[in-house]
Every structure is written in C-alpha cells, then in structure tokens.
Design a protein around this motif. Sequence first.
Motif, PDB file in Angstrom:
ATOM      1  N   ALA A 188      19.776 -45.895  41.340  1.00  0.00           N
ATOM      2  CA  ALA A 188      19.013 -46.929  41.438  1.00  0.00           C
ATOM      3  C   ALA A 188      17.916 -46.285  40.235  1.00  0.00           C
ATOM      4  CB  ALA A 188      18.366 -47.504  42.404  1.00  0.00           C
ATOM      5  N   GLN A 189      18.022 -47.652  39.430  1.00  0.00           N
ATOM      6  CA  GLN A 189      17.641 -47.815  37.740  1.00  0.00           C
ATOM      7  C   GLN A 189      15.621 -47.501  38.188  1.00  0.00           C
ATOM      8  OE1 GLN A 189      18.950 -50.853  35.267  1.00  0.00           O
ATOM      9  NE2 GLN A 189      20.302 -49.295  34.425  1.00  0.00           N
ATOM     10  N   ILE A 190      15.210 -46.074  37.423  1.00  0.00           N
ATOM     11  CA  ILE A 190      13.516 -46.253  37.723  1.00  0.00           C
ATOM     12  C   ILE A 190      13.195 -46.610  36.475  1.00  0.00           C
ATOM     13  CG2 ILE A 190      12.264 -44.583  38.439  1.00  0.00           C
ATOM     14  CD1 ILE A 190      13.669 -42.961  39.910  1.00  0.00           C
ATOM     15  N   TYR A 191      12.027 -47.639  36.665  1.00  0.00           N
ATOM     16  CA  TYR A 191      11.115 -47.743  35.941  1.00  0.00           C
ATOM     17  C   TYR A 191       9.796 -47.303  36.405  1.00  0.00           C
ATOM     18  CZ  TYR A 191      14.803 -50.378  33.308  1.00  0.00           C
ATOM     19  OH  TYR A 191      16.075 -50.782  33.327  1.00  0.00           O
ATOM     20  N   VAL A 192       9.190 -46.209  35.703  1.00  0.00           N
ATOM     21  CA  VAL A 192       7.147 -46.291  35.931  1.00  0.00           C
ATOM     22  C   VAL A 192       7.085 -46.787  34.359  1.00  0.00           C
ATOM     23  CG1 VAL A 192       5.718 -44.352  36.124  1.00  0.00           C
ATOM     24  CG2 VAL A 192       8.184 -44.314  37.377  1.00  0.00           C
ATOM     25  N   ASP A 193       5.810 -47.376  34.498  1.00  0.00           N
ATOM     26  CA  ASP A 193       5.021 -48.184  33.411  1.00  0.00           C
ATOM     27  C   ASP A 193       5.015 -48.993  32.659  1.00  0.00           C
ATOM     28  OD1 ASP A 193       2.937 -47.267  35.033  1.00  0.00           O
ATOM     29  OD2 ASP A 193       2.735 -45.240  34.263  1.00  0.00           O
ATOM     30  N   ASN A 194       6.647 -49.287  33.799  1.00  0.00           N
ATOM     31  CA  ASN A 194       7.790 -50.998  32.768  1.00  0.00           C
ATOM     32  C   ASN A 194       8.799 -49.339  31.186  1.00  0.00           C
ATOM     33  OD1 ASN A 194       7.190 -53.165  33.862  1.00  0.00           O
ATOM     34  ND2 ASN A 194       5.643 -52.918  31.958  1.00  0.00           N
ATOM     35  N   ALA A 195       8.639 -48.169  31.792  1.00  0.00           N
ATOM     36  CA  ALA A 195       9.560 -47.066  31.029  1.00  0.00           C
ATOM     37  C   ALA A 195      10.640 -47.271  31.694  1.00  0.00           C
ATOM     38  CB  ALA A 195       8.330 -46.198  30.335  1.00  0.00           C
ATOM     39  N   TYR A 196      11.814 -46.637  31.161  1.00  0.00           N
ATOM     40  CA  TYR A 196      13.039 -46.518  31.844  1.00  0.00           C
ATOM     41  C   TYR A 196      13.003 -44.899  32.318  1.00  0.00           C
ATOM     42  CZ  TYR A 196      17.700 -45.377  32.931  1.00  0.00           C
ATOM     43  OH  TYR A 196      18.916 -44.897  33.867  1.00  0.00           O
ATOM     44  N   LYS A 197      12.746 -44.278  33.451  1.00  0.00           N
ATOM     45  CA  LYS A 197      12.573 -42.827  33.816  1.00  0.00           C
ATOM     46  C   LYS A 197      14.522 -42.195  33.998  1.00  0.00           C
ATOM     47  CE  LYS A 197       8.642 -42.754  32.893  1.00  0.00           C
ATOM     48  NZ  LYS A 197       8.556 -42.173  31.481  1.00  0.00           N
ATOM     49  N   LYS A 229      13.116 -36.543  39.700  1.00  0.00           N
ATOM     50  CA  LYS A 229      11.762 -35.738  39.878  1.00  0.00           C
ATOM     51  C   LYS A 229      11.575 -35.836  38.343  1.00  0.00           C
ATOM     52  CE  LYS A 229      11.266 -32.595  42.233  1.00  0.00           C
ATOM     53  NZ  LYS A 229      11.343 -31.101  42.924  1.00  0.00           N
ATOM     54  N   ILE A 230       9.519 -36.347  38.494  1.00  0.00           N
ATOM     55  CA  ILE A 230       9.777 -37.016  36.828  1.00  0.00           C
ATOM     56  C   ILE A 230       8.683 -35.896  37.041  1.00  0.00           C
ATOM     57  CG2 ILE A 230       7.865 -38.631  35.769  1.00  0.00           C
ATOM     58  CD1 ILE A 230       9.847 -40.619  37.330  1.00  0.00           C
ATOM     59  N   ALA A 231       8.363 -35.234  35.877  1.00  0.00           N
ATOM     60  CA  ALA A 231       7.191 -34.447  36.221  1.00  0.00           C
ATOM     61  C   ALA A 231       5.641 -34.673  35.169  1.00  0.00           C
ATOM     62  CB  ALA A 231       7.290 -32.631  35.538  1.00  0.00           C
ATOM     63  N   ASP A 232       5.054 -34.363  35.033  1.00  0.00           N
ATOM     64  CA  ASP A 232       3.915 -34.678  33.938  1.00  0.00           C
ATOM     65  C   ASP A 232       3.726 -35.719  33.781  1.00  0.00           C
ATOM     66  OD1 ASP A 232       4.054 -31.924  33.513  1.00  0.00           O
ATOM     67  OD2 ASP A 232       5.595 -31.629  31.629  1.00  0.00           O
ATOM     68  N   LEU A 233       3.726 -36.676  34.989  1.00  0.00           N
ATOM     69  CA  LEU A 233       2.912 -37.547  35.155  1.00  0.00           C
ATOM     70  C   LEU A 233       1.279 -37.721  34.851  1.00  0.00           C
ATOM     71  CD1 LEU A 233       4.743 -39.866  37.092  1.00  0.00           C
ATOM     72  CD2 LEU A 233       4.068 -40.186  35.478  1.00  0.00           C
ATOM     73  N   GLU A 253      -3.157 -44.242  38.756  1.00  0.00           N
ATOM     74  CA  GLU A 253      -2.079 -45.407  39.561  1.00  0.00           C
ATOM     75  C   GLU A 253      -1.372 -45.627  38.155  1.00  0.00           C
ATOM     76  OE1 GLU A 253      -4.130 -48.732  42.093  1.00  0.00           O
ATOM     77  OE2 GLU A 253      -3.510 -49.406  40.409  1.00  0.00           O
ATOM     78  N   HIS A 254      -0.472 -45.825  39.372  1.00  0.00           N
ATOM     79  CA  HIS A 254       1.119 -46.273  37.980  1.00  0.00           C
ATOM     80  C   HIS A 254       1.973 -46.589  38.369  1.00  0.00           C
ATOM     81  CE1 HIS A 254       0.885 -42.646  35.006  1.00  0.00           C
ATOM     82  NE2 HIS A 254       0.267 -41.752  36.723  1.00  0.00           N
ATOM     83  N   VAL A 255       2.761 -47.811  38.061  1.00  0.00           N
ATOM     84  CA  VAL A 255       3.449 -49.566  38.782  1.00  0.00           C
ATOM     85  C   VAL A 255       5.045 -48.870  38.667  1.00  0.00           C
ATOM     86  CG1 VAL A 255       4.782 -51.309  38.131  1.00  0.00           C
ATOM     87  CG2 VAL A 255       1.854 -50.922  37.670  1.00  0.00           C
ATOM     88  N   GLU A 294       8.920 -52.751  43.838  1.00  0.00           N
ATOM     89  CA  GLU A 294       8.162 -52.823  42.783  1.00  0.00           C
ATOM     90  C   GLU A 294       7.296 -52.009  43.595  1.00  0.00           C
ATOM     91  OE1 GLU A 294       9.155 -56.563  41.103  1.00  0.00           O
ATOM     92  OE2 GLU A 294       8.590 -55.280  40.042  1.00  0.00           O
ATOM     93  N   GLY A 295       6.061 -51.318  43.359  1.00  0.00           N
ATOM     94  CA  GLY A 295       4.326 -51.439  43.647  1.00  0.00           C
ATOM     95  C   GLY A 295       4.317 -49.749  42.638  1.00  0.00           C
ATOM     96  N   LYS A 296       2.604 -50.430  43.913  1.00  0.00           N
ATOM     97  CA  LYS A 296       2.295 -48.794  42.677  1.00  0.00           C
ATOM     98  C   LYS A 296       1.932 -47.766  43.304  1.00  0.00           C
ATOM     99  CE  LYS A 296      -1.685 -52.945  40.573  1.00  0.00           C
ATOM    100  NZ  LYS A 296      -2.177 -53.054  40.423  1.00  0.00           N
ATOM    101  N   PHE A 297       1.278 -46.857  42.843  1.00  0.00           N
ATOM    102  CA  PHE A 297       1.579 -45.473  43.382  1.00  0.00           C
ATOM    103  C   PHE A 297       0.566 -44.263  42.606  1.00  0.00           C
ATOM    104  CE2 PHE A 297       5.274 -44.897  40.179  1.00  0.00           C
ATOM    105  CZ  PHE A 297       4.750 -43.063  39.557  1.00  0.00           C
ATOM    106  N   SER A 298       0.280 -43.318  43.006  1.00  0.00           N
ATOM    107  CA  SER A 298      -1.428 -42.521  42.510  1.00  0.00           C
ATOM    108  C   SER A 298      -0.357 -41.385  42.843  1.00  0.00           C
ATOM    109  CB  SER A 298      -2.576 -42.779  43.051  1.00  0.00           C
ATOM    110  OG  SER A 298      -3.057 -44.438  43.662  1.00  0.00           O
TER     111      SER A 298
END
Length: 366
Positions: free
Chosen positions: A180-189, A195-199, A203-205, A217-221
């Motif tokens: 599945a495609q992942i977007y963090v703060d509207n940016a494709y990852k 595993k996304i390092a250096d975030l 709070e992020h979306v 969709e949701g928010k996480f910290s």
Amino acid sequence: MIMKFGIKTMMLIFCGFIIISAQETDRINIAVIDLESRGGLSQSEIGVLTDRLRSQLVQTNSFNVVDRGLMQDILKEQGFQMTGCTSTDCAVQAGKILGVQQMVAGTIGRIGNLYTVDISLIDVQTSKIMKSLTRDYSGEVEGLVGIMKSIAEELAGIQTHKPAETAKGVLDIKSNPDKAQIYVDNAYKGQTPLKIADLAAGEHVLKIVKAGYNTVEGKFSIEAKKTKEYNADLKKIYNIKISSRPSDAVIYIDNRQIGVTPYTYQVVEDSKIAIVIKKENFKSYEKSMVIKKDEALNVELEFAGAIAKKDEQVKEGDKSGGKTWLWIGAGAAAAGAAIFFLLPKDSKDDEPVVTTSEYPLPPVRP
C-alpha cells in the motif's frame, strides 16, 4: 585568457568593488549563477529559488555577494551567456570576469514526487569544487524555499540550525495486505512494509492508500529516539449496483439520500447497511444487508394504485358476500313457513289424506 573590458564594464566592476569594500574585508567575495532546472520547475520558480539562496548567503554574514543586476550587466557587457552555465569551467570564467573568489552554481530536478537539489561552491583561482551539497525533498514546491536556507548555512559552515539528532524518531508501518502507498504529511514515502527514519519529533499526518481497499487516514506522534509502530488492516471495497423498475427512484442508505436508480454504491467490507428505495405513487422498498461481496440489487416497485384497488376489491367482496347470505337465509325462512301452512291440522294418527282430485271433496250431507 586575456579579457578586454570596456569603459562601462570597468565602471560596473569599480562600483561593485566600492560596495564590497564598504563591507567587512574578511568576508569572501562570491557570486551566484542562476540555478538550472532539470524538469518539474518553471523558470520563474527557479528564479525565485536562486534569489532566496542569494539572500540567505548574505544573511550568513560570511560572504560579500555580488548583486544579481550588477552581475548580469557586467557579464552582458562582456558578451558572456549565463543561460545553461552550470559547468565548473563556465562558472570559473564568469567568476574571473566578476572578480570574485568563489562561485555558486547548481541544478534542481524532479523525479516523480521527489525534488533533487545539487549545489557546488567553486574556487575561481584553482577551478576546484570546494563543497558539493545535495538535498532530496518530497512535498510541495514551496518547501524548497526552506532548503535554500539550509544550503546557504552549510556553505557558510554554520551548523546552529541543523536539527539535533534527539529531535528525530522512526515510523515503522505495516499493512494487511501489503504494497500500500504511504504518505506522511502529504509527501509520498514508499510502499508497505516500510520503516521511515529521521522523522521530526511531533505530530504528523499519515495516509495509506491501496487500489480496491479503503483509505486509512489519521494523525500520529513521533517521540525522539523512539520507534512508532503502525499496523493498518485494510478492508476491501465492494460495489452494490442498485436498479429498479421503474427507474429514477430515490435511494437512501442509512437514512442518507445518495442518488437515484440506476446507481453503483461503494461499501467497505463487512459493513451493515439499510437500503430504502422510494418513488412517488409506488410502494417503498426496504432491505438490510451485510456486505461480503459485490452485489446487484434489482427491485420491481409495486404501483401504489394497484395496492389500493386490491384492498378495495377485498372490502367490496366482504360486503357483497354478507348480502348474499342474508338473501339465502330469508329465502329458507319463507320456504319453511309455506310448508308449515300447507300441512292439514286435523289428520288422525298423522296419516295423510288421500284425494282423487286436485282439491279436497266437500263433506257428506247427513
């Protein structure tokens, strides 16, 4: 290479040196050539980003930066073409004409949703690249403005604005099904699992998208130096094709009007829905469903006038049936009364009286 300078050029360079000499003498004299676009950016956007890089270099207080307008006039006077000047040799030639110690040149490109920035700091005297900086950025083009600031500070050797390592965290994302495609703060990852390092801590979306499945969709910290795990259970989306005879009937799902027949409605797997179909002069149709697969619902609406006529016929039948039985009862009662009056009242031993004619004989005279 011997360069011949006209009177106008000499005056421009002289004015430039007056400006530079008015500044601190321990600063390095540099000039910035317009960055080159490698796709995905317009010339106006490139111009804005180059101007921001130039102004950020000034704000570091480490350089004497030649004004863009002055630089263009000097190079134009010498017939020097700045467009496409991104090679080291070209930057060195421009630097010698401008009389600066160092030149800044570079490119900005785009691959999919990723922007790439490559900047070089070149020594005019030795033609060597003193620093080469690269940045990769995913997001809206406006975010590149902030990249220019960090590049200017690194060229100046300033590290005060570099985010501390303690302000970073890790996001570990899995999904069922995966890819599945992942977007963090509207940016494709990328795609799950990932595993996304250096975030940055805070709070992020998050948005997880897969064709044929519901979007999560949701928010996480993110906490500094910690890993945040996120598991998404994606559910399939099924189609319910709703049609009716006659068509153009209004459809309500869970008390919400969604359209008219024919209509295709998408529902998440295992959802329980209540469907109501209404049309003027027709009886309403109601049905509850738990969605496990694609469904086709074909409804034959019953005309309300036909229902009323049928009820009316039943009522008329009840009335006419009562009258019939009343007449039958009355007829039976009348027949019984006639038989009673025709029977003789003085017959002996209940024996029948025999007559030879249609009427009884008269009594015998004494």
